[in-house]
Every structure is written in C-alpha cells, then in structure tokens.
Design an enzyme around this catalytic site. Structure first.
Site, PDB file in Angstrom:
ATOM      1  N   SER A   1       0.820  -1.217   0.000  1.00  0.00           N
ATOM      2  CA  SER A   1       0.000   0.000   0.000  1.00  0.00           C
ATOM      3  C   SER A   1       0.847   1.257   0.000  1.00  0.00           C
ATOM      4  CB  SER A   1      -0.957   0.000   1.186  1.00  0.00           C
ATOM      5  OG  SER A   1      -0.274  -0.261   2.368  1.00  0.00           O
TER       6      SER A   1
ATOM      7  N   HIS B   1      -1.366  -2.573  -7.135  1.00  0.00           N
ATOM      8  CA  HIS B   1      -2.071  -2.179  -5.912  1.00  0.00           C
ATOM      9  C   HIS B   1      -3.586  -2.224  -6.110  1.00  0.00           C
ATOM     10  CE1 HIS B   1      -2.920   1.106  -2.695  1.00  0.00           C
ATOM     11  NE2 HIS B   1      -2.950  -0.080  -2.163  1.00  0.00           N
TER      12      HIS B   1
ATOM     13  N   GLU C   1      -3.668   0.281  -9.301  1.00  0.00           N
ATOM     14  CA  GLU C   1      -2.506   1.137  -9.564  1.00  0.00           C
ATOM     15  C   GLU C   1      -1.350   0.217  -9.964  1.00  0.00           C
ATOM     16  OE1 GLU C   1      -2.967   5.028  -6.670  1.00  0.00           O
ATOM     17  OE2 GLU C   1      -2.289   3.178  -5.747  1.00  0.00           O
TER      18      GLU C   1
ATOM     19  N   ASN D   1      -3.716   6.438  -2.104  1.00  0.00           N
ATOM     20  CA  ASN D   1      -3.435   6.531  -0.670  1.00  0.00           C
ATOM     21  C   ASN D   1      -2.849   7.888  -0.290  1.00  0.00           C
ATOM     22  OD1 ASN D   1      -4.487   4.077  -0.082  1.00  0.00           O
ATOM     23  ND2 ASN D   1      -2.540   2.982   0.003  1.00  0.00           N
TER      24      ASN D   1
HETATM   25  N1  3HC Z   1     -15.897  -8.970  -0.910  1.00  0.00           N
HETATM   26  C1  3HC Z   1     -16.575  -9.226  -2.038  1.00  0.00           C
HETATM   27  N2  3HC Z   1     -17.634  -8.510  -2.455  1.00  0.00           N
HETATM   28  C2  3HC Z   1     -18.043  -7.515  -1.664  1.00  0.00           C
HETATM   29  C3  3HC Z   1     -17.388  -7.190  -0.460  1.00  0.00           C
HETATM   30  C4  3HC Z   1     -16.275  -7.976  -0.097  1.00  0.00           C
HETATM   31  N3  3HC Z   1     -15.581  -7.742   1.019  1.00  0.00           N
HETATM   32  N4  3HC Z   1     -18.028  -6.130   0.093  1.00  0.00           N
HETATM   33  C5  3HC Z   1     -19.040  -5.807  -0.723  1.00  0.00           C
HETATM   34  N5  3HC Z   1     -19.048  -6.648  -1.779  1.00  0.00           N
HETATM   35  C6  3HC Z   1     -19.982  -6.608  -2.923  1.00  0.00           C
HETATM   36  C7  3HC Z   1     -21.359  -7.064  -2.515  1.00  0.00           C
HETATM   37  O1  3HC Z   1     -21.503  -8.478  -2.659  1.00  0.00           O
HETATM   38  C8  3HC Z   1     -22.219  -6.310  -3.510  1.00  0.00           C
HETATM   39  O2  3HC Z   1     -22.213  -6.976  -4.754  1.00  0.00           O
HETATM   40  P1  3HC Z   1     -23.605  -7.248  -5.534  1.00  0.00           P
HETATM   41  O3  3HC Z   1     -24.327  -5.922  -5.547  1.00  0.00           O
HETATM   42  O4  3HC Z   1     -23.202  -7.725  -6.872  1.00  0.00           O
HETATM   43  O5  3HC Z   1     -24.267  -8.273  -4.692  1.00  0.00           O
HETATM   44  C9  3HC Z   1     -21.480  -4.994  -3.735  1.00  0.00           C
HETATM   45  O6  3HC Z   1     -20.117  -5.244  -3.317  1.00  0.00           O
HETATM   46  C10 3HC Z   1     -22.042  -3.866  -2.912  1.00  0.00           C
HETATM   47  O7  3HC Z   1     -22.006  -4.267  -1.559  1.00  0.00           O
HETATM   48  P2  3HC Z   1     -23.142  -3.923  -0.514  1.00  0.00           P
HETATM   49  O8  3HC Z   1     -24.453  -3.778  -1.221  1.00  0.00           O
HETATM   50  O9  3HC Z   1     -23.059  -4.897   0.603  1.00  0.00           O
HETATM   51  O10 3HC Z   1     -22.679  -2.557   0.152  1.00  0.00           O
HETATM   52  P3  3HC Z   1     -22.441  -1.139  -0.454  1.00  0.00           P
HETATM   53  O11 3HC Z   1     -23.243  -0.865  -1.671  1.00  0.00           O
HETATM   54  O12 3HC Z   1     -22.599  -0.268   0.721  1.00  0.00           O
HETATM   55  O13 3HC Z   1     -20.917  -1.181  -0.915  1.00  0.00           O
HETATM   56  C11 3HC Z   1     -18.587  -0.978  -0.541  1.00  0.00           C
HETATM   57  C12 3HC Z   1     -19.903  -1.609  -0.059  1.00  0.00           C
HETATM   58  C13 3HC Z   1     -18.279  -1.484  -1.952  1.00  0.00           C
HETATM   59  C14 3HC Z   1     -17.510  -1.440   0.423  1.00  0.00           C
HETATM   60  C15 3HC Z   1     -18.772   0.587  -0.558  1.00  0.00           C
HETATM   61  O14 3HC Z   1     -19.171   1.029   0.701  1.00  0.00           O
HETATM   62  C16 3HC Z   1     -17.489   1.304  -0.927  1.00  0.00           C
HETATM   63  O15 3HC Z   1     -17.146   1.429  -2.087  1.00  0.00           O
HETATM   64  N6  3HC Z   1     -16.776   1.818   0.095  1.00  0.00           N
HETATM   65  C17 3HC Z   1     -15.495   2.538  -0.104  1.00  0.00           C
HETATM   66  C18 3HC Z   1     -14.405   1.522  -0.255  1.00  0.00           C
HETATM   67  C19 3HC Z   1     -13.081   2.181  -0.497  1.00  0.00           C
HETATM   68  O16 3HC Z   1     -12.913   3.391  -0.533  1.00  0.00           O
HETATM   69  N7  3HC Z   1     -12.058   1.336  -0.664  1.00  0.00           N
HETATM   70  C20 3HC Z   1     -10.690   1.792  -0.840  1.00  0.00           C
HETATM   71  C21 3HC Z   1      -9.962   1.731   0.465  1.00  0.00           C
HETATM   72  S1  3HC Z   1      -8.283   2.219   0.294  1.00  0.00           S
HETATM   73  C22 3HC Z   1      -7.480   0.790  -0.083  1.00  0.00           C
HETATM   74  O17 3HC Z   1      -8.019  -0.281  -0.130  1.00  0.00           O
HETATM   75  C23 3HC Z   1      -6.011   0.908  -0.340  1.00  0.00           C
HETATM   76  C24 3HC Z   1      -5.207   0.248   0.737  1.00  0.00           C
HETATM   77  O18 3HC Z   1      -3.841   0.282   0.330  1.00  0.00           O
HETATM   78  C25 3HC Z   1      -5.319   0.930   2.079  1.00  0.00           C
END
Ligand code: 3HC
Length: 289
Positions: free
Chosen positions: A117, A136, A148, A186
């Site tokens: 990350s 990434h 990325e 990030n």
């Molecule tokens: N694994 C697999 N699929 C998942 C999942 C997981 N952990 N979490 C959610 N999903 C899928 C669900 O199955 C659903 O798919 P479907 O509609 O086809 O059934 C879809 O994602 C949407 O999920 P939900 O309806 O349960 O929930 P939301 O619509 O609220 O979405 C979220 C959840 C996708 C996590 C959304 O809240 C989101 O985009 N959040 C922001 C996430 C973000 O910013 N991530 C980046 C973090 S930074 C990073 O990772 C970098 C690292 O280096 C720190």
C-alpha cells in the site's frame, strides 16, 4: 494463466477472488501455513455464498470460481505461475524475504508484483532476479475497479505493460504510477482520513456527523472515519508514517488520536472497535464511550 497470490488475508483472498471470477485464470492461494491459505478460500466461499443467498449468483457459478482456486504453500503450488501478486504482511523485510524465496521457486518468465500500500517497489525488488512491479488493489478487491500499476526504478517497461494488460483482463482499470510514497490514491485518501481524525480530536464534530457530512457533501460511499475503520487504523497510521518519513513534509504528520487508538488496540472493524464499536454485529459511534 496461472496467478500465485501470496498471503490469504483480507486483501489476498479478495485479490484471489478477483482473478478467479474471470475465465482463463487459475489461482494458487498461498500462506505460510496451509490452513491459513485454506481459511482465505473459506472467506471467498462465504462472500460468494452471500451473493448466492441474495439471488445474485447461482451456486454452480460460485463453485466454478472456487474450483479455480488451489490453496497451499508457495513452495508447492507456485512453480508454474505466470504472475505473482504478493499481499503478505506490510513490512519491507517480510516482502524482500518472500520475493527472495519466490525467486528460487518460480519459472524465469514469471512476473512478480506486490500489492504494497505504500512501500518502495524499488526497495522490495532489491536483489530479485525476476521483474518486480507494483500491483495495488483496493479493498474490497473483487469490487473496486482500480488497480494502480507502479513502476519502480528497475521495473522493466514490458513487465509494467504486462501487468496493465492482466489488470484489464480481470475487468479492472489500470493506472500507471511512477513510484512515490502513497502512489496516487493513498496519498490523497489516507491524509483525508487523518484530517477527519484531527476534526474529531479537536471536538469540531461527532464521529457520525463527520462521516455524514462527507457522505452527503462529497458523495462518497463511506465517511472517512468509517473508511479508516474498514481499512484498519494501523494501516492508516503506517501509511501516514511512510509518507512522512519519505518526505519530512508536515502535511503528512499522523494525527495523535489515531496513533493512540492503534496503541490501545482500537484498529477498526478487524479488532471490533475503532471510531465505531462493532460488538454484536452493530455499529455504534464511540464518542461517548
Ligand atoms: N468482498 C466481495 N464482495 C463484496 C465485499 C467484499 N468484502 N463487500 C461488498 N461486496 C460486494 C457485494 O456483494 C455487492 O455486490 P452485488 O451488488 O453484486 O451483490 C457490492 O459489493 C455492494 O455491496 P453492498 O451492497 O453490501 O454494500 P455497499 O453498496 O454499501 O458497498 C462498498 C460496499 C463497496 C464497500 C462501498 O461502501 C465502498 O465502495 N466503500 C469505499 C471503499 C473504499 O474506498 N475502498 C478503498 C480503500 S483504500 C485501499 O483499499 C487501499 C489500501 O492500500 C489501504
């Protein structure tokens, strides 16, 4: 094409799922104990099971995905991999050791990538004979569309191109980045979470209101404090520290509240408590606790 995923934690298993969901990919999901690798596959089975129970996927389709994933030790199941995605513990020494071992295991044409990350791809690749590129993913890896692709100082251009093409084949959008601490996302996202922690620490607003303000005012799916909990506050602190140590720029100073929470074991969702308390499947802001 055979992909070796090293590390079966949240990111590793998500990455394995992202590949296995696409036709033409087989995945060797590895960890340092076979049962940990099997645990990663169980997490994938559970995520797919939820989609099946919601009528979003058939059990047959879920089984096809699961059948593309073999679990075990890298020594046993990575020899013939075409691409390695390392998602091991976020520590330079651990990653260098892991790639050193993979150097002796994998066929010469295999391209090595790291899902780090924020660590330096150039440093991770030191003394490694195989080409090393950053790859990434974002959490949750099966869902988030961006990858990325990071070119370190010694990453061959052809390997960078190969990784971009593979990312496109699994329906992700690759964005090429020249190595710099925090890459793109990030570097922007983690200081935002850090700033939200300062806002909370200064008593400007409550946790729920900080998150509501950003969700409704900036149209993001999660507020910055709930996103910090989701990523893991220890990871947020580690990334702030890498960016600060690389630049000595005060804009990357870590919020003392975040560091204190991490010292106290309040890491977010994975420890059951961060800015929110997740006890009994709930999600209650911790302002008053
Ligand atoms: N694994 C697999 N699929 C998942 C999942 C997981 N952990 N979490 C959610 N999903 C899928 C669900 O199955 C659903 O798919 P479907 O509609 O086809 O059934 C879809 O994602 C949407 O999920 P939900 O309806 O349960 O929930 P939301 O619509 O609220 O979405 C979220 C959840 C996708 C996590 C959304 O809240 C989101 O985009 N959040 C922001 C996430 C973000 O910013 N991530 C980046 C973090 S930074 C990073 O990772 C970098 C690292 O280096 C720190």
């Amino acid at each position: 094409m055979k992909i070796g995923v090293i590390g079966a934690g949240a990111m590793g298993s998500g990455i394995a799922q992202a590949f296995a969901q696409c036709e033409g990919f087989e995945v060797s999901l590895c960890d340092i104990k076979p049962e940990w690798a099997a645990g990663g596959k169980a997490k994938i089975a559970s995520a797919l099971g939820k989609r099946v129970s919601r009528g979003k996927m058939t059990q047959e389709a879920a089984d096809v995905i699961l059948n593309r994933i073999t679990t075990g030790l890298k020594e046993d199941i990575c020899q013939d991999c075409d691409l390695i995605v390392e998602a091991a513990f976020e520590d330079l020494g651990v990653k260098q050791k892991t790639f050193g071992e993979l150097d002796a295991i994998c066929k010469p044409e295999c391209v090595f990538t790291s899902n780090t990350s924020s660590l330096s791809i150039t440093a991770i690749a030191k003394n490694i004979k195989h080409p090393v590129v950053g790859m990434h993913f974002f959490n949750p890896a099966p869902v988030m569309k961006l990858v990325e692709v990071i070119a370190g100082v010694n990453s061959p251009a052809e390997a960078v191109q190969t990784v971009k093409e593979i990312a496109s084949k699994i329906n992700k959008t690759p964005v090429e980045v020249t190595e710099a601490a925090g890459f793109i996302v990030n570097r922007i996202l983690i200081p935002e979470i850090n700033e939200a922690a300062f806002i909370k620490m200064e008593g400007v607003a409550t946790i729920a209101d900080i998150d509501a303000a950003m969700k409704l005012g900036a149209n993001v799916p999660m507020g910055p404090l709930e996103l910090g909990d989701y990523i893991g506050l220890d990871i947020v602190v580690a990334i702030m520290d890498v960016m600060f140590n690389n630049t000595h720029d005060a804009k990357y100073r870590c919020c003392p509240l975040l560091r204190k929470m991490v010292f106290g074991g309040h890491l977010g969702v994975k420890s059951g408590k961060g800015f929110y308390n997740y006890a009994n499947g709930g999600k209650v802001a911790t302002d008053a606790q």
